[in-house]
Design an enzyme around this catalytic site. Structure first.
Site, PDB file in Angstrom:
ATOM      1  N   GLU A 165       0.845  -1.189   0.000  1.00  0.00           N
ATOM      2  CA  GLU A 165       0.000   0.000   0.000  1.00  0.00           C
ATOM      3  C   GLU A 165       0.883   1.243   0.000  1.00  0.00           C
ATOM      4  O   GLU A 165       1.849   1.304   0.757  1.00  0.00           O
ATOM      5  CB  GLU A 165      -0.901   0.044   1.237  1.00  0.00           C
ATOM      6  CG  GLU A 165      -1.912   1.183   1.151  1.00  0.00           C
ATOM      7  CD  GLU A 165      -2.847   1.270   2.358  1.00  0.00           C
ATOM      8  OE1 GLU A 165      -2.659   0.525   3.326  1.00  0.00           O
ATOM      9  OE2 GLU A 165      -3.738   2.122   2.307  1.00  0.00           O
ATOM     10  N   HIS A 213      -6.298  -1.500  15.307  1.00  0.00           N
ATOM     11  CA  HIS A 213      -6.506  -0.813  14.030  1.00  0.00           C
ATOM     12  C   HIS A 213      -6.351  -1.780  12.855  1.00  0.00           C
ATOM     13  O   HIS A 213      -7.235  -1.869  11.995  1.00  0.00           O
ATOM     14  CB  HIS A 213      -5.512   0.344  13.924  1.00  0.00           C
ATOM     15  CG  HIS A 213      -5.621   1.144  12.670  1.00  0.00           C
ATOM     16  ND1 HIS A 213      -6.322   2.322  12.605  1.00  0.00           N
ATOM     17  CD2 HIS A 213      -5.137   0.929  11.427  1.00  0.00           C
ATOM     18  CE1 HIS A 213      -6.255   2.804  11.377  1.00  0.00           C
ATOM     19  NE2 HIS A 213      -5.539   1.978  10.644  1.00  0.00           N
ATOM     20  N   GLU A 214      -5.244  -2.498  12.810  1.00  0.00           N
ATOM     21  CA  GLU A 214      -5.002  -3.396  11.665  1.00  0.00           C
ATOM     22  C   GLU A 214      -6.030  -4.518  11.654  1.00  0.00           C
ATOM     23  O   GLU A 214      -6.506  -4.922  10.595  1.00  0.00           O
ATOM     24  CB  GLU A 214      -3.580  -3.962  11.696  1.00  0.00           C
ATOM     25  CG  GLU A 214      -2.459  -2.926  11.787  1.00  0.00           C
ATOM     26  CD  GLU A 214      -2.577  -1.762  10.814  1.00  0.00           C
ATOM     27  OE1 GLU A 214      -3.161  -1.939   9.737  1.00  0.00           O
ATOM     28  OE2 GLU A 214      -2.105  -0.651  11.149  1.00  0.00           O
ATOM     29  N   GLY A 244       3.583   2.496  10.650  1.00  0.00           N
ATOM     30  CA  GLY A 244       3.340   1.715  11.854  1.00  0.00           C
ATOM     31  C   GLY A 244       3.095   0.251  11.562  1.00  0.00           C
ATOM     32  O   GLY A 244       3.763  -0.624  12.107  1.00  0.00           O
ATOM     33  N   ALA A 245       2.143  -0.006  10.683  1.00  0.00           N
ATOM     34  CA  ALA A 245       1.777  -1.385  10.409  1.00  0.00           C
ATOM     35  C   ALA A 245       0.907  -1.441   9.172  1.00  0.00           C
ATOM     36  O   ALA A 245       0.456  -0.405   8.671  1.00  0.00           O
ATOM     37  CB  ALA A 245       1.010  -1.970  11.590  1.00  0.00           C
ATOM     38  N   MET A 246       0.651  -2.663   8.690  1.00  0.00           N
ATOM     39  CA  MET A 246      -0.110  -2.825   7.452  1.00  0.00           C
ATOM     40  C   MET A 246      -1.037  -4.028   7.545  1.00  0.00           C
ATOM     41  O   MET A 246      -0.639  -5.108   7.955  1.00  0.00           O
ATOM     42  CB  MET A 246       0.893  -2.975   6.289  1.00  0.00           C
ATOM     43  CG  MET A 246       0.236  -3.157   4.950  1.00  0.00           C
ATOM     44  SD  MET A 246      -0.763  -1.701   4.491  1.00  0.00           S
ATOM     45  CE  MET A 246      -2.037  -2.507   3.525  1.00  0.00           C
ATOM     46  N   GLU A 247      -2.280  -3.795   7.117  1.00  0.00           N
ATOM     47  CA  GLU A 247      -3.374  -4.745   7.347  1.00  0.00           C
ATOM     48  C   GLU A 247      -3.515  -5.844   6.297  1.00  0.00           C
ATOM     49  O   GLU A 247      -4.612  -6.372   6.105  1.00  0.00           O
ATOM     50  CB  GLU A 247      -4.689  -3.960   7.415  1.00  0.00           C
ATOM     51  CG  GLU A 247      -5.165  -3.355   6.065  1.00  0.00           C
ATOM     52  CD  GLU A 247      -4.770  -1.904   5.831  1.00  0.00           C
ATOM     53  OE1 GLU A 247      -3.786  -1.446   6.458  1.00  0.00           O
ATOM     54  OE2 GLU A 247      -5.436  -1.227   5.033  1.00  0.00           O
ATOM     55  N   ASN A 248      -2.444  -6.239   5.590  1.00  0.00           N
ATOM     56  CA  ASN A 248      -2.535  -7.288   4.562  1.00  0.00           C
ATOM     57  C   ASN A 248      -3.425  -8.436   5.031  1.00  0.00           C
ATOM     58  O   ASN A 248      -3.312  -8.893   6.158  1.00  0.00           O
ATOM     59  CB  ASN A 248      -1.143  -7.834   4.275  1.00  0.00           C
ATOM     60  CG  ASN A 248      -0.103  -6.757   4.192  1.00  0.00           C
ATOM     61  OD1 ASN A 248      -0.211  -5.878   3.363  1.00  0.00           O
ATOM     62  ND2 ASN A 248       0.866  -6.785   5.096  1.00  0.00           N
ATOM     63  N   HIS A 290      -9.336  -3.333  10.254  1.00  0.00           N
ATOM     64  CA  HIS A 290      -9.321  -3.184   8.796  1.00  0.00           C
ATOM     65  C   HIS A 290      -9.857  -4.425   8.086  1.00  0.00           C
ATOM     66  O   HIS A 290     -10.243  -4.349   6.927  1.00  0.00           O
ATOM     67  CB  HIS A 290      -7.891  -2.943   8.304  1.00  0.00           C
ATOM     68  CG  HIS A 290      -7.497  -1.504   8.186  1.00  0.00           C
ATOM     69  ND1 HIS A 290      -8.313  -0.539   7.635  1.00  0.00           N
ATOM     70  CD2 HIS A 290      -6.345  -0.853   8.514  1.00  0.00           C
ATOM     71  CE1 HIS A 290      -7.677   0.630   7.638  1.00  0.00           C
ATOM     72  NE2 HIS A 290      -6.481   0.467   8.173  1.00  0.00           N
TER      73      HIS A 290
HETATM   74  N1  ARG Z   1      -2.969   1.052   5.785  1.00  0.00           N
HETATM   75  C1  ARG Z   1      -1.942   1.174   6.768  1.00  0.00           C
HETATM   76  C2  ARG Z   1      -2.655   1.499   8.074  1.00  0.00           C
HETATM   77  O1  ARG Z   1      -3.202   2.529   8.264  1.00  0.00           O
HETATM   78  C3  ARG Z   1      -0.916   2.199   6.509  1.00  0.00           C
HETATM   79  C4  ARG Z   1      -0.318   2.177   5.158  1.00  0.00           C
HETATM   80  C5  ARG Z   1       0.515   3.379   4.951  1.00  0.00           C
HETATM   81  N2  ARG Z   1       0.989   3.429   3.620  1.00  0.00           N
HETATM   82  C6  ARG Z   1       1.751   4.418   3.155  1.00  0.00           C
HETATM   83  N3  ARG Z   1       2.137   4.378   1.946  1.00  0.00           N
HETATM   84  N4  ARG Z   1       2.108   5.405   3.904  1.00  0.00           N
HETATM   85  O2  ARG Z   1      -2.830   0.712   8.898  1.00  0.00           O
HETATM   86 ZN    ZN Z   2      -5.196   2.019   8.666  1.00  0.00          ZN
END
Ligand code: ARG
Ligand code: ZN
Length: 859
Positions: A122, A298-299, A262-266, A302
């Site tokens: 993302e 949060h993740e 911080g983190a990513m919700e894959n 999502h």
């Molecule tokens: N979707 C992620 C979150 O909010 C953050 C991704 C941030 N991506 C970026 N290119 N800054 O949990």
């Molecule tokens: Zn998010």
């Protein structure tokens, strides 16, 4: 350099082709990873003849359509696009690319961090893995086969469920994963490495067992328990409050050291910055424990608001982020202190979001124009976005809001939708007219809400006159009135809440301002009341309603809501501090009395008392006094701190000693706050004692910070002790670097200290956590040196940005924020800052990330 081009929200067109399934084979190798992507392509526009895929930093190896290799001249590679002639309804497309993960310092796409391969897709990172329809409205079912050396990478992870694994020649092995849920490419993830594994399980409300797995660096398992416990709390909470259940049989979280955010919700495979997941009380503060819980939540949240229902295009980012931040805030508030959580959120809006709205990057929560999408993961999209959702919640009530959520999910599960779709579901489910409310999505800027009062004793009438005005922003000249929900309460002189009538009906505490102006008439009011306005910060606006210190002190004691009491306290402190800029005399005796009472009141939540006594941040104050000399503001702030330390010293010492024996987080919050004041008053005994006897990081860091901010003589000794203890632990060393960067030293000394820190063995310019801990903390947290009249602070930041521009453009672009707000400073400062921005602009290798921000600020 060719100038990067902007994309516009209104140019959205559905894709003429879609991809229903994607079969990826990734043969991992440091510098030559081979990616084979087999997709089933379907044409959705009858007359389309060319399939256009995007790609970046890829070496194209081959293309085949329905198994037949396409000769080089049959497809075109132009400006990051692969154009394939495809005049048919369906085809199987095979694209083979080669990539270099070990040299990927931008940390976007597939990269190698320490010994681990991981991905960050993302917003538009997937195009660095293969040529693809890398846009969130193309949803495909993914199968991922990973191949790698078994010894170095025993764990091979991807989204969904593992269906196969086995041995390969040459000490390699493979694993195949299938994700049953169609998803956009930004939710793809792959991880390969060696980890310690923490395992647990969760039984959903409907009785399904979900395996929970947390992968951490070897030797870090003991720091994973808090995150795991938080995950289980989040899963339960989402079932109870939102009736949303997890949908796969496995949920994995991986902690990596090199991560831009911080983190990513894959889907099924979250990737976390290790800083946002690892904690034990030795190494992490209470605040970090809370932050981890909220990010884990949060993740996880999502999974429904983002993954099952995703965004049609990136302009809709707030659809998932604003809503998910709202959900994580509610999670933290239901489990912890609602008031303190609300206060922390309000501080972010007033200190950071208002500044963004007032600067060159101003944008609505649903932006209209974007050059680099990564630049729009902003406090506006996230936190103001969450405020917009919170206002909907206020207007609809919990029941109406949940009805809206249920309809939203039922209507759009499995789809890629827009912010309008969300509001429509809320409107249809609740029957509340949201036509005007929708403006919050298209209008940027911070409304100023001006209120005046009149009391008419003869008729027992009290009137509040409201008017709203949103000043023009860099991106938008014309502004319209917005729908502002205003929570308010009237108090009498004894501190009792009045129950007045409005138009013959009992007033329910909520007034909706929907025009430029309106008057609210209260009947049955026999003496002039004291109003408490915009309680709980019910709308993200600047409130212009001058109240006297006496009135604010009254509210500080009697307002029916804890956030309102805090807000009154903050108003008093901000006003006292600004008074000295205007040569006014604040009522210091009355103020001291009021805060003394708060400190002595053992019934109050100590965490709330700490919030009340924390001076407004420099950023928040600058929003109240744009254009003022920031150094004069800093001096006034330090002076008020010192005054309060002297005046309240004895009460503070008592409060400190009371808190020190309690041993819980709220008491530690107050203990550390009070210690900082006591240190300013020269109390080095308590600081040393706390440092030496500390049994957790909250106490250690509280003492260290107090010593550094007050420049106590023992601080260097304490700093070296800390460094010796934690030298080998990069996450804890970040706190050390932040202390170094924020010490209020003379400019020359501080810059020497920064230069030394950058040569420390624990520092690494390619790790975003280190950079933020040192360079970011300096620019945000040391205004005296950053804004030094000589311009040395600006030049230091600029040098680091020039280095980072080549290494990690996203990281650089996040760091530049304090420089681009230059128009709010004095003319001399503006000239210095502008010179730095021009120096960046003159480079011919400027990344699109920095280009967008620098060019906008100079425009
Ligand atoms: N979707 C992620 C979150 O909010 C953050 C991704 C941030 N991506 C970026 N290119 N800054 O949990
Ligand atoms: Zn998010």
């Amino acid at each position: 350099m060719s100038q990067p081009t902007a994309r516009h929200r209104l140019d959205y067109r559905p894709s003429p082709y879609v991809i229903d399934t994607l079969n990826l084979t990734v043969e991992l190798d440091d510098h030559a990873t081979l990616v084979t992507a087999v997709s089933s392509v379907r044409r959705t526009e009858a007359d389309a003849t060319e399939l256009v895929l995007v790609g970046e930093a890829l070496e194209l190896v081959s293309v085949a359509v329905d198994g037949i290799p396409l000769p080089g001249e049959a497809c075109r590679l132009e400006q990051g696009q692969l154009v394939i002639p495809l005049a048919r309804e369906r085809a199987e497309l095979t694209v083979v690319t080669r990539i270099d993960p070990a040299n990927n310092t931008a940390l976007e796409g597939l990269y190698k961090s320490e010994g681990t391969f991981c991905t960050q897709c993302e917003a538009e990172g997937f195009r660095r893995i293969t040529y693809y329809l890398d846009r969130p409205d193309v949803l495909a079912r993914y199968t991922t086969r990973i191949e790698a050396d078994r010894a170095a990478y025993p764990y091979l992870l991807a989204n969904g469920n593992q269906v196969e694994s086995g041995e390969l020649p040459d000490g390699r092995h493979f694993a195949t994963w299938v994700d049953p849920f169609p998803k956009p490419s930004y939710l793809f993830a792959l991880v390969a490495g060696d980890f310690d594994l923490l395992e647990d399980s969760f039984t959903t409300a409907s009785g399904r067992d979900v395996a929970l797995q947390l992968f951490v660096d070897k030797g870090q398992k003991h720091r994973g328990h808090h995150a795991m416990a938080s995950l289980k709390r989040a899963m339960k909470w989402d079932e109870e409050r939102f009736n949303l259940e997890y949908d796969l049989d496995i949920y994995m979280v991986v902690a990596v050291d090199f991560f831009n955010m911080g983190a990513m919700e894959n889907k099924g495979l979250n990737v976390f910055n290790s800083k946002c997941v690892l904690a034990d009380s030795d190494s992490a503060t209470d605040a970090e424990f809370d932050r981890i819980e909220s990010i884990i939540g949060h993740e996880y949240f999502h999974n429904w608001t983002g993954n099952r229902i995703t965004c049609r295009d990136w302009f809709q980012l707030s659809l998932k982020e604003g809503l998910t931040v709202f959900r994580d805030q509610e999670f933290s508030s239901d489990l912890g202190s609602r008031a303190v959580n609300r206060i922390e959120a309000v501080k972010v809006i007033r200190g950071i979001q208002f500044a963004e709205d007032a600067g060159p990057m101003a944008h609505p929560i649903r932006p209209d124009k974007v050059i680099e999408m990564n630049n729009f993961y902003t406090v506006t999209v996230y936190d103001k976005g969450a405020e917009i959702i919170r206002m909907l919640h206020t207007l609809l009530g919990e029941q109406g809001f949940q009805k809206g959520m249920t309809l939203y999910v039922a209507r759009h599960d499995g789809q890629a939708v827009t912010c309008d779709d969300f509001v429509q579901a809320m409107e249809d489910a609740s029957g509340v007219d949201l036509a005007l409310f929708r403006r919050w999505y298209s209008q940027s800027g911070t409304p100023v809400l001006t209120v005046t009062e009149t009391f008419d004793p003869a008729n027992c009438q009290y009137r509040l006159h409201f008017s709203q005005h949103t000043p023009a922003t860099a991106d938008q000249a014309e502004k319209l009135p917005l729908h502002l929900p205003i929570r308010l309460e009237l108090l009498d002189q004894q501190g009792r809440t009045l129950a007045p009538r409005v138009k013959g009906r009992p007033f329910d505490g909520l007034f909706s301002l929907t025009d430029a102006e309106a008057t609210l008439v209260f009947d049955g009011v026999t003496a002039k009341p004291i109003p408490s306005l915009l309680q709980e910060f019910s709308a993200p606006v600047k409130l212009n309603f001058p109240q006297s210190d006496q009135e604010r002190i009254h509210l500080m004691s009697y307002a029916g809501n804890a956030v309102a009491r805090w807000d009154a306290a903050q108003g008093i402190l901000a006003d006292a501090l600004l008074a000295s800029l205007d040569d006014r005399q604040p009522a210091m005796d009355a103020i001291t009395d009021a805060f003394g009472r708060v400190l002595r009141d053992t019934e109050l939540d100590p965490a709330l008392v700490a919030q009340m006594l924390t001076l407004p941040s420099v950023a928040t104050l600058m929003e109240l006094r744009s254009g003022c000399d920031v150094l004069a503001l800093c001096r006034a702030r330090r002076q008020l701190q010192a005054d309060l330390a002297v005046r309240l010293g004895r009460v503070m010492a008592e409060a400190y000693d009371r808190c020190a024996t309690a041993g819980d987080a709220p008491h530690r919050a107050l203990m550390n706050l009070v210690l900082a004041y006591l240190a300013l008053d020269g109390d080095s005994g308590r600081v040393t004692a706390q440092f030496q006897k500390a049994i957790n990081m909250t106490e250690t860091l509280g003492a260290l910070r107090a010593a550094n901010q007050a420049l106590l003589p023992q601080r260097t000794q304490m700093m070296s002790q800390f460094e010796a203890r934690w030298r080998q632990d990069p996450l804890v060393m970040d706190k050390y670097f932040t202390q170094l960067a924020t010490t209020p030293l003379a400019a020359d000394d501080l810059l020497t200290q920064l230069a030394e820190a950058m040569n420390h063995s624990a520092f690494d310019i390619s790790n975003p956590n280190r950079v933020r801990a040192l360079v970011g903390a300096f620019a945000d947290g040391n205004p005296e040196v950053f804004h030094h009249p000589s311009g040395v602070g600006y030049r230091f930041l600029t040098e680091q940005l020039e280095r980072l521009n080549a290494i990690n453009p996203q990281c650089a672009a996040r760091l530049i924020t304090p420089l681009i707000g230059f128009k709010h400073h004095t003319p001399e400062r503006q000239a210095q800052m502008r010179a730095c921005l021009e120096r960046l602009m003159a480079r011919d290798d400027l990344s699109t990330d920095l280009y967008e921000k620098v060019s906008k600020s100079l425009a």
